[in-house]
Structures are given as C-alpha cells and as structure tokens.
Design an enzyme around this catalytic site. Structure first.
Site, PDB file in Angstrom:
ATOM      1  N   LYS A  77      16.855  19.759   3.907  1.00 52.10           N
ATOM      2  CA  LYS A  77      16.323  18.394   3.807  1.00 52.10           C
ATOM      3  C   LYS A  77      17.329  17.488   3.095  1.00 52.10           C
ATOM      4  O   LYS A  77      18.001  17.916   2.151  1.00 52.10           O
ATOM      5  CB  LYS A  77      14.987  18.433   3.055  1.00 52.10           C
ATOM      6  CG  LYS A  77      14.222  17.115   3.034  1.00 52.10           C
ATOM      7  CD  LYS A  77      12.873  17.289   2.347  1.00 52.10           C
ATOM      8  CE  LYS A  77      12.089  15.994   2.268  1.00 52.10           C
ATOM      9  NZ  LYS A  77      10.770  16.178   1.621  1.00 52.10           N
ATOM     10  N   SER A 152       6.640  14.567   3.945  1.00 54.96           N
ATOM     11  CA  SER A 152       7.888  13.850   4.151  1.00 54.96           C
ATOM     12  C   SER A 152       9.000  14.701   4.770  1.00 54.96           C
ATOM     13  O   SER A 152       9.993  14.174   5.238  1.00 54.96           O
ATOM     14  CB  SER A 152       8.382  13.288   2.816  1.00 54.96           C
ATOM     15  OG  SER A 152       8.704  14.346   1.910  1.00 54.96           O
ATOM     16  N   SER A 176       4.352  17.698   1.266  1.00 55.04           N
ATOM     17  CA  SER A 176       5.466  17.351   2.150  1.00 55.04           C
ATOM     18  C   SER A 176       6.121  18.511   2.877  1.00 55.04           C
ATOM     19  O   SER A 176       6.926  18.300   3.773  1.00 55.04           O
ATOM     20  CB  SER A 176       6.543  16.592   1.368  1.00 55.04           C
ATOM     21  OG  SER A 176       6.107  15.299   1.078  1.00 55.04           O
TER      22      SER A 176
END
Length: 488
Positions: A77, A152, A176
């Site tokens: 990420k 997210s 997330s």
C-alpha cells in the site's frame, strides 16, 4: 506464462526445484499487473526496474529452501514507506515524495527475499472506504467494475482479487483492510494493535493504525503475517509479545470452539441478504463442531461516533507535518509564510482529508475537548470492556465484515455519513485494539460477502484456525472474478 493461480507453497516448490526462477516469476507477475491494470486500477506505481533487479539478485544468491517467501513478489500500500520509491499516500501533498528509509515491515519483507512489484492505490491518507478519494486514479471492484473496491486499502485488495499479485500489504485504521477484502472476496487481517511495527507507516490515527496482509487463502495470509510481525525498537507501541507461527493451528478442527454472534452485528442497518449469508456461515461453523451463541455488545453502536472523533483528532495532529516546508507539495501562490502554510494545505489536501482535519481540530479545541475528545475516550473504554466480557466466555466473535456488499461507484462519495456508517462492524475492533479477519463467506447478487472473525488480543492463531476450517470445507475462496478467469 502465468503463475497467479498457484499458492505460495506451490510457488516455493517451483522455485526451490528450479522449475521457475525468481526473475521469471517476477516478469510473469509484472505481465499480470499490466494486463489487468486498466480494468481495476490497483497501482499508483509499478516498480518494474527495481523488482527485476531484486529478482535477479535473489536468483544469483539462490532460493532459500527453508524460507517459503524467498523470491515471492507482492504489492505494498502506498502509505508504507519504501526507500527511493514514490510513497504518496494517494495525495497531491506527497505527489513527488520518495522516502530515504524503508518502513520496518518493508525491511522485514526484504529480509525474507520478497520482491515488491508496486505500490497500491488507496483513499488519500487512508481516509475513506471506497478508494474514490485518491488524488491519482479510481480503483474498481475486481468482481464488477461499476462497484467500489472498498477502502482505504482498495488497491491492495483488487491486486490480489484480480490475480495481479498473490499477496499484498495494507493498513487498517477502522476497517481499511477487512472491508475491501470483503468487497473483493479475498482474505484480509487487521492484526492486534502492536503486533506489526508502524514505523514507516504514514500516520493517520496512531492509536488505531495497523499494517496487515491480503491473500487468496487463509494459510498464505498467516505466512505473510509471520514475516511482518514482531517488536521494533523504532515503534514504542509495538508489542513485545512473542510471535508464534501463525500457521501452527491451520488444519486443526474447531470442535468445542466457542464463538459469539453479537445481536448488534445482525441487527438494524445490516442488509437482509448479507445477514442471511452470515447466519448460514454460522450454521456451517456449528456443523464443524463449533458452539455458536448470541451475545450482546451494547456499546458497539457508538463506535462510529467515537471513531470519527478520535481518528480525526489524531489525524489533525499527525497531518500538521505536511506544510510545504520540508518535503512534498508546496504552493506557488504565496507572499509570506502564512500563505505558504494555508495555500499549500488548501491545495494539497483533498476534500475528505480537509473535512477530517477540521473535525479533529474542532474536537481538540479548548472549549470542546471535554465534551468530545475526552468523552469519546471514555466510551472507547466501554467498548473495550464489552469485548472483554464476551471474551471471558468465548474464543471468537463472528459477524459480517460490512453491512452491505460493494455498492455503486460514486453513490456514497458525496455523502460522508453514509460512507462512515459502512465501517459500523469493523471500527469497534480497532477501538479495542483486537485482531480481526475477513474471509469469503458467500455471494449476494454475484458480489462477495465477507465474514469477520474477531479474536482476543494476540490470538491471531485461533482466528486463522477457525478461518481455515471454514475455508477448507467451503469453496467460496475458489470462486474467482471474470478478470481472474472465473465465471462470475
């Protein structure tokens, strides 16, 4: 040639037996990324040059037969720092930022000869639940490109679900990792707070953030958590609790395991078909010998309100460092220092980030601190006590990961409250610092439903044991989206 249908164990055997090299595997992975990227939009940066050089070096050194992750590619990420590789947190504010150090979790990946093939798209500074808040691009659901990926960590989830990579890392502050894992039909865990070092993770909510893995299967998830867990002197919140082998109980039965089903997790606000799917999954766990009983977590209904005060307050403090002075974006429109600060932040942050900074600044302000931030901390303690009471008698808690399946793109983007409520079932786990996993548990109208299993602090092994037992006796994890060669 593609290898994305092979498990980590199968890939390891191929690498050890020299039936494939790390370089060939990495090239194939980069091809898989390229082939699907236009459809799903998982990546902000693909690190082709670095990945190929790393793979060649691993081949030169030789694959370590005792290290199952040796030569395995994965994605990370884009809020996890990677030395000399763009790390943007999906924000204009960091559009050109290349860290001069690696996050501890990244160091651990490199230490086990894993190959980072790219940085994945996300909601800006991890604020959002759909990956529609990225400055760079939109990420689409792997199963249906008219639906959101979740967030997210949407890019990390779609990269695994679409067959671009076998493994990825995300971060979870209020759901997330688990929510996009549910929306894309993959496995995602938020480990216990402190299990994985946060050093090098671009901070959002420091008392809530935790890095964790995405994978196709439960065992692979445990294998990657084995790599990134452990105490770190650079993170004072990282735990000194011994790291076990998370795969140890995978394959063991769950006869007699006591699992709690909170009535609040299947009550108001939960889609009827999602609820039916989870109740069916609970029955299946019973058929495997587990004891499933209804309980109550009475304060969980306050979780969303508490979270948006605490997380926004922590974010407003953490994001003060982005001011246009040391690194990142700086406005061209200024006459004095105040202008630099105000215009840089106004232009550099997206709408959702600005909204949360304002919320947090308000709740920390002198006239409102006691009424909001302090009170939120007290209710957080009540939520933790609820969990403690249930865990005095039960091994795990189960429920849906999200109240609905993936929803239409742009349908909630302009309605922050609706977006916030989508984290209703995941937020309490972060507030209490507990581990929680999402695993595929069925489908509603062709879209995956995730089942969440929540454990006691540092009881990830028990979570993996139950998750693997469910996975081994169902075939939901074997069903793939069309983009990955499946029929759905």
């Amino acid at each position: 040639m593609t290898f994305n249908h092979k498990s980590i164990d199968e890939l390891h055997d191929l690498l050890v037996n020299k039936e494939v090299s790390a370089l060939e595997l990495t090239k194939a992975t980069l091809e898989d990324i390229k082939e699907r990227e236009e459809t799903v939009g998982s990546f902000i940066t693909v690190t082709q040059e670095e990945a190929l050089a790393q793979a060649a070096a691993i081949d030169e050194k030789g694959i370590d037969a005792d290290n199952v992750m040796s030569g395995i590619p994965l994605a990370v990420k884009d809020n996890i720092s990677t030395k000399n590789i763009l790390t943007t947190a999906a924000s204009k504010m960091l559009y050109n930022y290349k860290p001069i150090f690696d996050a501890t979790s990244v160091e651990k990946l490199y230490g086990r000869d894993m190959i980072i093939v790219g940085k994945t798209n996300m909601d800006e500074f991890a604020m959002g639940g759909s990956t529609e808040n990225s400055y760079f691009k939109l990420t689409k659901n792997a199963w249906n490109q008219e639906k959101v990926a979740g967030g997210s960590s949407g890019g990390s989830a779609t990269a695994v679900a679409s067959g671009q990579v076998r493994l990825s890392l995300g971060s979870d502050t209020g759901g997330s990792i688990r929510q996009p894992a549910a929306f894309n039909g993959v496995v995602g865990i938020k480990p216990t707070y402190g299990r994985v070092s946060r050093f090098g993770l671009i901070a959002f909510g420091s008392s809530l953030d935790q890095i964790g893995p995405f994978s196709q299967t439960v065992k692979e998830n445990a294998q990657l958590l084995n790599v990134i867990s452990g105490n770190d002197k650079k993170d004072s919140t990282s735990s000194q609790v011994k790291v076990p082998d998370f795969t140890q109980f995978i394959g063991k039965d769950i006869k007699g395991m006591k699992i709690a089903l909170p009535k609040e997790y299947i009550g108001q606000g939960i889609d009827e078909k999602v609820k039916e799917t989870i109740l069916k999954a609970a029955k299946h766990l019973e058929s495997l010998g587990a004891i499933v009983e209804e309980v109550s977590l009475p304060h969980s209904k306050y979780g969303v309100a508490v979270y948006y005060i605490i997380a926004s307050s922590e974010a407003s403090s953490n994001l003060q460092r982005f001011d246009g002075i040391r690194y990142g974006y700086r406005t061209d429109d200024y006459e004095n220092l105040d202008d630099v600060y105000v215009n840089t932040r106004s232009e550099g942050f997206g709408e959702e980030v600005k909204r949360r900074i304002m919320l947090g600044t308000f709740s920390l302000s002198s006239g409102y601190y006691d009424a909001y931030f302090k009170k939120a901390g007290q209710v957080r303690t009540l939520i933790m006590e609820d969990f403690k009471k249930v865990f005095a008698n039960y091994d795990l808690i189960l429920g849906p990961t999200a109240p609905t399946v993936a929803y239409d793109l742009d349908s909630q983007h302009q309605d922050p409250v609706a977006m916030y409520l989508a984290d209703l079932l995941t937020i309490p786990v972060n507030l209490a610092g507990l581990p929680g996993i999402s695993i595929p548990a069925g489908f509603v109208e062709g879209l995956p439903v995730g089942m969440q299993l929540i454990g006691k602090p540092f009881a990830e092994q028990t979570i993996y044991q139950a998750a693997a037992a469910f996975e081994a006796s169902t075939d939901y994890h074997k069903q793939q989206p069309v983009i990955f060669g499946g029929g759905n």
